[in-house]
Design a protein around this motif. Structure first.
Motif: not given
Length: 179
Positions: A43-47, A110-113, A140-143, A146-151
């Motif tokens: 889910m990262t570009s560089a790792i 994961w999944n605790n904000g 393929d990482n909608p979570a 959601r973090v971005l839009t939440h902020c």
């Protein structure tokens, strides 16, 4: 003014249930443990996955350099009796007083904000004095989206970026947030 002239001492930022603190050499083991999990790397570009020898040591050394282009913080909850490193969040300096946000959270947390809380802390404190932040999320990482839009990040459009772990170009969503 060059980017190097903008590099400042990286602050420790109190976020309540955790602190964001600069990386230190002792973080290498936990970072390697967490990012060797393919779910994180993909889910990262560089790792890369698998991790090549010396990759984490080089990453931490770059993050600790006075002339770094990116401020990298450990998400550390030891003050509340928690773990020393739950994930990482970073700001990479761009031109025109802008920065790009990057983050990952260890799967056990994961999944605790946690990602939203860490990102909101950087938005609120604006440690680099930016006028805008940018971020991307793999489609393929909608979570992560959601973090971005939440902020308060706003969708700019679709793009694509190369993922080292996937050895492929991956569709992304691009977001921005004015500060």
């Amino acid at each position: 003014m060059s980017l190097d002239e903008n590099v400042m001492e990286q602050p420790v930022i109190d976020a309540g249930r955790f602190v964001l603190r600069p990386l230190r050499k002792s973080d290498e083991g936990l970072i390697a443990h967490y990012v060797s999990d393919e779910r994180v790397a993909r889910m990262t570009s560089a790792i890369p996955h698998p991790l090549p020898p010396g990759a984490i040591e080089a990453f931490v050394a770059r993050a600790m350099e006075p002339s770094r282009e990116e401020d990298v913080w450990a998400i550390d909850s030891t003050a509340d009796g928690g773990e020393e490193l739950k994930g990482i969040i970073s700001l990479k300096r761009l031109d025109r007083d802008q920065s790009e946000v990057g983050y990952w959270i260890a799967p056990i947390f994961w999944n605790n904000g946690l990602a939203s809380a860490a990102l909101q802390t950087l938005v609120d404190t604006n440690p680099q004095g930016c006028s805008a932040l940018f971020a991307t999320a793999f489609q393929d990482n909608p979570a992560s989206a959601r973090v971005l839009t939440h902020c308060g990040f706003e969708y700019l459009g679709d793009a694509e970026t190369f993922s080292v772990a996937r050895n492929a170009t991956v569709p992304t969503w691009t977001y921005s947030r004015k500060l």
